[in-house]
Design a protein around this motif. Structure first.
Motif, PDB file in Angstrom:
ATOM      1  N   PRO A  89       1.492 -22.505   5.994  1.00  0.00           N
ATOM      2  CA  PRO A  89       2.490 -21.433   5.891  1.00  0.00           C
ATOM      3  C   PRO A  89       2.607 -20.851   4.488  1.00  0.00           C
ATOM      4  O   PRO A  89       2.783 -19.631   4.329  1.00  0.00           O
ATOM      5  N   ASP A  90       2.507 -21.693   3.456  1.00  0.00           N
ATOM      6  CA  ASP A  90       2.639 -21.207   2.086  1.00  0.00           C
ATOM      7  C   ASP A  90       1.444 -20.378   1.635  1.00  0.00           C
ATOM      8  O   ASP A  90       1.468 -19.818   0.530  1.00  0.00           O
ATOM      9  N   GLY A  91       0.424 -20.318   2.469  1.00  0.00           N
ATOM     10  CA  GLY A  91      -0.745 -19.507   2.145  1.00  0.00           C
ATOM     11  C   GLY A  91      -0.822 -18.227   2.945  1.00  0.00           C
ATOM     12  O   GLY A  91      -1.851 -17.539   2.915  1.00  0.00           O
ATOM     13  N   ILE A  92       0.244 -17.867   3.651  1.00  0.00           N
ATOM     14  CA  ILE A  92       0.256 -16.647   4.470  1.00  0.00           C
ATOM     15  C   ILE A  92       0.977 -15.534   3.719  1.00  0.00           C
ATOM     16  O   ILE A  92       2.148 -15.676   3.343  1.00  0.00           O
ATOM     17  N   VAL A  93       0.284 -14.425   3.502  1.00  0.00           N
ATOM     18  CA  VAL A  93       0.834 -13.252   2.830  1.00  0.00           C
ATOM     19  C   VAL A  93       0.905 -12.109   3.835  1.00  0.00           C
ATOM     20  O   VAL A  93      -0.072 -11.840   4.545  1.00  0.00           O
ATOM     21  N   PHE A  94       2.034 -11.420   3.889  1.00  0.00           N
ATOM     22  CA  PHE A  94       2.176 -10.268   4.781  1.00  0.00           C
ATOM     23  C   PHE A  94       2.133  -8.971   3.981  1.00  0.00           C
ATOM     24  O   PHE A  94       2.565  -8.912   2.824  1.00  0.00           O
ATOM     25  N   GLY A  95       1.603  -7.929   4.614  1.00  0.00           N
ATOM     26  CA  GLY A  95       1.537  -6.610   3.986  1.00  0.00           C
ATOM     27  C   GLY A  95       1.559  -5.519   5.025  1.00  0.00           C
ATOM     28  O   GLY A  95       1.601  -5.776   6.233  1.00  0.00           O
ATOM     29  N   ARG A  96       1.490  -4.293   4.567  1.00  0.00           N
ATOM     30  CA  ARG A  96       1.572  -3.156   5.478  1.00  0.00           C
ATOM     31  C   ARG A  96       0.411  -3.141   6.472  1.00  0.00           C
ATOM     32  O   ARG A  96       0.566  -2.806   7.636  1.00  0.00           O
ATOM     33  N   SER A  97      -0.787  -3.520   5.994  1.00  0.00           N
ATOM     34  CA  SER A  97      -1.976  -3.507   6.839  1.00  0.00           C
ATOM     35  C   SER A  97      -3.042  -4.366   6.172  1.00  0.00           C
ATOM     36  O   SER A  97      -2.928  -4.734   4.998  1.00  0.00           O
ATOM     37  N   MET A  98      -4.092  -4.664   6.927  1.00  0.00           N
ATOM     38  CA  MET A  98      -5.221  -5.367   6.328  1.00  0.00           C
ATOM     39  C   MET A  98      -5.825  -4.532   5.211  1.00  0.00           C
ATOM     40  O   MET A  98      -6.222  -5.059   4.156  1.00  0.00           O
ATOM     41  N   THR A  99      -5.903  -3.222   5.408  1.00  0.00           N
ATOM     42  CA  THR A  99      -6.466  -2.342   4.386  1.00  0.00           C
ATOM     43  C   THR A  99      -5.672  -2.427   3.093  1.00  0.00           C
ATOM     44  O   THR A  99      -6.238  -2.551   2.000  1.00  0.00           O
ATOM     45  N   GLN A 100      -4.349  -2.362   3.197  1.00  0.00           N
ATOM     46  CA  GLN A 100      -3.509  -2.430   2.007  1.00  0.00           C
ATOM     47  C   GLN A 100      -3.664  -3.768   1.302  1.00  0.00           C
ATOM     48  O   GLN A 100      -3.795  -3.824   0.074  1.00  0.00           O
ATOM     49  N   LEU A 101      -3.673  -4.851   2.065  1.00  0.00           N
ATOM     50  CA  LEU A 101      -3.828  -6.171   1.464  1.00  0.00           C
ATOM     51  C   LEU A 101      -5.175  -6.296   0.755  1.00  0.00           C
ATOM     52  O   LEU A 101      -5.271  -6.876  -0.330  1.00  0.00           O
ATOM     53  N   THR A 102      -6.225  -5.753   1.355  1.00  0.00           N
ATOM     54  CA  THR A 102      -7.550  -5.844   0.752  1.00  0.00           C
ATOM     55  C   THR A 102      -7.629  -5.032  -0.534  1.00  0.00           C
ATOM     56  O   THR A 102      -8.226  -5.478  -1.526  1.00  0.00           O
ATOM     57  N   TYR A 103      -7.020  -3.847  -0.533  1.00  0.00           N
ATOM     58  CA  TYR A 103      -6.965  -3.085  -1.773  1.00  0.00           C
ATOM     59  C   TYR A 103      -6.209  -3.854  -2.858  1.00  0.00           C
ATOM     60  O   TYR A 103      -6.631  -3.900  -4.023  1.00  0.00           O
ATOM     61  N   ASP A 104      -5.094  -4.462  -2.484  1.00  0.00           N
ATOM     62  CA  ASP A 104      -4.311  -5.214  -3.473  1.00  0.00           C
ATOM     63  C   ASP A 104      -5.132  -6.359  -4.065  1.00  0.00           C
ATOM     64  O   ASP A 104      -5.155  -6.559  -5.285  1.00  0.00           O
ATOM     65  N   ILE A 105      -5.805  -7.119  -3.190  1.00  0.00           N
ATOM     66  CA  ILE A 105      -6.592  -8.259  -3.669  1.00  0.00           C
ATOM     67  C   ILE A 105      -7.794  -7.792  -4.485  1.00  0.00           C
ATOM     68  O   ILE A 105      -8.136  -8.381  -5.518  1.00  0.00           O
ATOM     69  N   SER A 106      -8.439  -6.716  -4.055  1.00  0.00           N
ATOM     70  CA  SER A 106      -9.625  -6.239  -4.773  1.00  0.00           C
ATOM     71  C   SER A 106      -9.266  -5.797  -6.190  1.00  0.00           C
ATOM     72  O   SER A 106      -9.982  -6.098  -7.151  1.00  0.00           O
ATOM     73  N   ARG A 107      -8.162  -5.077  -6.328  1.00  0.00           N
ATOM     74  CA  ARG A 107      -7.770  -4.600  -7.666  1.00  0.00           C
ATOM     75  C   ARG A 107      -7.367  -5.768  -8.558  1.00  0.00           C
ATOM     76  O   ARG A 107      -7.633  -5.765  -9.759  1.00  0.00           O
ATOM     77  N   MET A 108      -6.728  -6.764  -7.945  1.00  0.00           N
ATOM     78  CA  MET A 108      -6.305  -7.926  -8.721  1.00  0.00           C
ATOM     79  C   MET A 108      -7.512  -8.738  -9.188  1.00  0.00           C
ATOM     80  O   MET A 108      -7.616  -9.102 -10.362  1.00  0.00           O
ATOM     81  N   LEU A 109      -8.437  -9.039  -8.278  1.00  0.00           N
ATOM     82  CA  LEU A 109      -9.606  -9.823  -8.649  1.00  0.00           C
ATOM     83  C   LEU A 109     -10.485  -9.080  -9.647  1.00  0.00           C
ATOM     84  O   LEU A 109     -11.093  -9.690 -10.536  1.00  0.00           O
ATOM     85  N   ALA A 110     -10.561  -7.759  -9.494  1.00  0.00           N
ATOM     86  CA  ALA A 110     -11.451  -6.973 -10.351  1.00  0.00           C
ATOM     87  C   ALA A 110     -11.042  -7.035 -11.818  1.00  0.00           C
ATOM     88  O   ALA A 110     -11.877  -6.786 -12.703  1.00  0.00           O
ATOM     89  N   LYS A 111      -9.802  -7.377 -12.089  1.00  0.00           N
ATOM     90  CA  LYS A 111      -9.370  -7.498 -13.481  1.00  0.00           C
ATOM     91  C   LYS A 111     -10.149  -8.588 -14.219  1.00  0.00           C
ATOM     92  O   LYS A 111     -10.242  -8.573 -15.446  1.00  0.00           O
ATOM     93  N   THR A 112     -10.703  -9.533 -13.467  1.00  0.00           N
ATOM     94  CA  THR A 112     -11.456 -10.638 -14.079  1.00  0.00           C
ATOM     95  C   THR A 112     -12.958 -10.365 -14.110  1.00  0.00           C
ATOM     96  O   THR A 112     -13.714 -11.201 -14.595  1.00  0.00           O
ATOM     97  N   TRP A 113     -13.392  -9.222 -13.576  1.00  0.00           N
ATOM     98  CA  TRP A 113     -14.807  -8.885 -13.550  1.00  0.00           C
ATOM     99  C   TRP A 113     -15.195  -8.103 -14.803  1.00  0.00           C
ATOM    100  O   TRP A 113     -14.347  -7.448 -15.426  1.00  0.00           O
ATOM    101  N   GLY A 114     -16.473  -8.140 -15.115  1.00  0.00           N
ATOM    102  CA  GLY A 114     -16.963  -7.379 -16.252  1.00  0.00           C
ATOM    103  C   GLY A 114     -18.324  -6.791 -15.992  1.00  0.00           C
ATOM    104  O   GLY A 114     -18.971  -7.076 -14.971  1.00  0.00           O
ATOM    105  N   SER A 115     -18.775  -5.975 -16.910  1.00  0.00           N
ATOM    106  CA  SER A 115     -20.078  -5.329 -16.790  1.00  0.00           C
ATOM    107  C   SER A 115     -21.178  -6.373 -16.620  1.00  0.00           C
ATOM    108  O   SER A 115     -21.207  -7.377 -17.330  1.00  0.00           O
TER     109      SER A 115
END
Length: 402
Positions: free
Chosen positions: A82-108
């Motif tokens: 249960p503590d690992g379940i995140v709710f959002g507006r849609s799968m698309t919105q959640l994926t955008y949120d996670i992608s932007r967050m993870l991308a902060k740790t990426w580099g060239s």
């Protein structure tokens, strides 16, 4: 072929008021019909006193209880916690949120892998995030003749610079089910995270995110009889290591730190009701996970038998082309074309006969183009828990009469 499982589709259909309108629904992959118990749960929450979550008033406690119940229900459905379940507006919105967050740790020079088999919601957020960080995108290609995405097609692209693999649990266009556990194992051996789009898989199969090897697993309750929102499962430990952008007053607790704004309590109540409905497709007692195991196995047998019946009926009609391989693991989803008729024409004529089987590329343009279908796509018939033999026969007859 006659369906001979213990699954009582008539009893299931009795809970879907929408079926009283008389249409045969094959549009489930775009959003299933809703059982009465889900509608009642949504309406009941809206009629009751509700407030922001808290412990002081009955309204606050009701809201808090609804959120906790929904997390437990989704955890039971997905084999998560249960503590690992995140709710959002849609799968698309959640994926955008996670992608932007993870991308902060990426580099060239870093790399990610996406699959051409996927819905664009598991492609474009990653491609756009990669472009913003000068990250290379590697494309895993599937076999257009069979619709299969081989493990080697992904594993061969992995390197020490790979930061993420995004792959579907099942193609929403073809129903193809890649070997996600093997793909995830290869990705983890390379030291990278795995993001699985489970939107099309979750309605048709028993899911266990740990067995799949998914670090992130995203799905949409409205595809499995629930309301319109998205849900994501991940380990609490992984979520603890991530820092999303959020408002200053928001809690830093997991999983709430990823949920922006007040949650839609009525939709969460409907989600719990949808999971309970799935768990009750067969009579019986026991824990909800145990009942989900039994019910969804029976549902999968029912849906598979109907898919075989549908494929056999369509294959016997001159001029009908079935896309993908019927002999491979897949969901009860059939993509087909009719010679000489545009997909939209087939869709429109079937609709006039009371058969809802939409046409298009269904937000999977990369997949459709590689199949040679272009943006027009094809006709997609998706079987749902409430589909019966008469629905299948109506679709086959409608296509034969074209």
């Amino acid at each position: 072929m006659t369906v001979t499982t213990s699954y009582d589709v008539s009893a299931v259909r009795a809970h879907f008021p929408a079926l009283d309108e008389g249409a045969a629904h094959f549009d489930g992959p775009g959003g299933s019909q809703t059982p009465d118990v889900v509608a009642d749960a949504v309406a009941g929450t809206l009629r009751a006193a509700i407030a922001n979550r808290g412990v002081q008033t009955a309204a606050e406690r009701r809201a808090d209880g609804i959120v906790g119940q929904a997390r437990r229900a989704m955890a039971d459905l997905l084999g998560a916690t249960p503590d690992g379940i995140v709710f959002g507006r849609s799968m698309t919105q959640l994926t955008y949120d996670i992608s932007r967050m993870l991308a902060k740790t990426w580099g060239s020079g870093d790399e990610i892998v996406v699959s051409a088999l996927d819905h664009d919601a598991n492609i474009r957020p990653w491609v756009q995030a990669a472009a913003a960080r000068d990250v290379t995108v590697r494309w895993a290609e599937f076999d257009p003749a069979t619709g299969e995405l081989a493990v080697e097609a992904v594993a061969g692209l992995l390197s020490e610079r790979t930061r993420l693999v995004a792959v579907t649990g099942a193609s929403n266009l073809l129903g193809t089910r890649p070997d996600v556990p093997a793909i995830a194992a290869a990705a983890h051996e390379a030291g990278t995270l795995v993001y699985v789009d489970g939107v099309h898989l979750t309605p048709h199969a028993r899911v266990d995110v740990a067995e799949l090897g998914a670090d992130f697993y995203a799905c949409s309750p409205y595809k499995f009889l629930g309301p319109h929102l998205g849900a994501l499962a991940a380990s609490p430990a992984l979520l603890e290591s991530l820092r999303p952008d959020k408002l200053l007053p928001m809690t830093d607790a997991v999983p709430e730190r990823f949920e922006l704004g007040t949650l839609p309590y009525e939709l969460l109540a409907g989600t719990t009701a949808a999971v309970d409905f799935l768990a009750g497709l067969l009579p019986g007692n026991g824990s909800r996970p145990d009942r989900l195991d039994a019910s969804m196995r029976a549902m999968e047998e029912h849906e598979t038998a109907l898919r075989v019946r549908l494929e056999a009926g369509l294959a016997a009609i001159p001029g009908v082309t079935l896309h993908g391989s019927p002999d491979r693991p897949r969901t009860p989803t059939v993509l087909f074309s009719v010679d000489g008729l545009a997909p939209e024409t087939v869709y429109a004529r079937l609709a006039r006969a009371g058969v809802n089987a939409p046409a298009g590329s269904f937000y999977a343009p990369e997949c459709a183009r590689r199949l040679g279908l272009g943006d027009a796509g094809a006709v997609r018939a998706g079987i749902a828990p409430y589909t019966d033999e008469s629905d299948v026969d109506r679709l086959v007859t409608g296509v034969a009469q074209l």
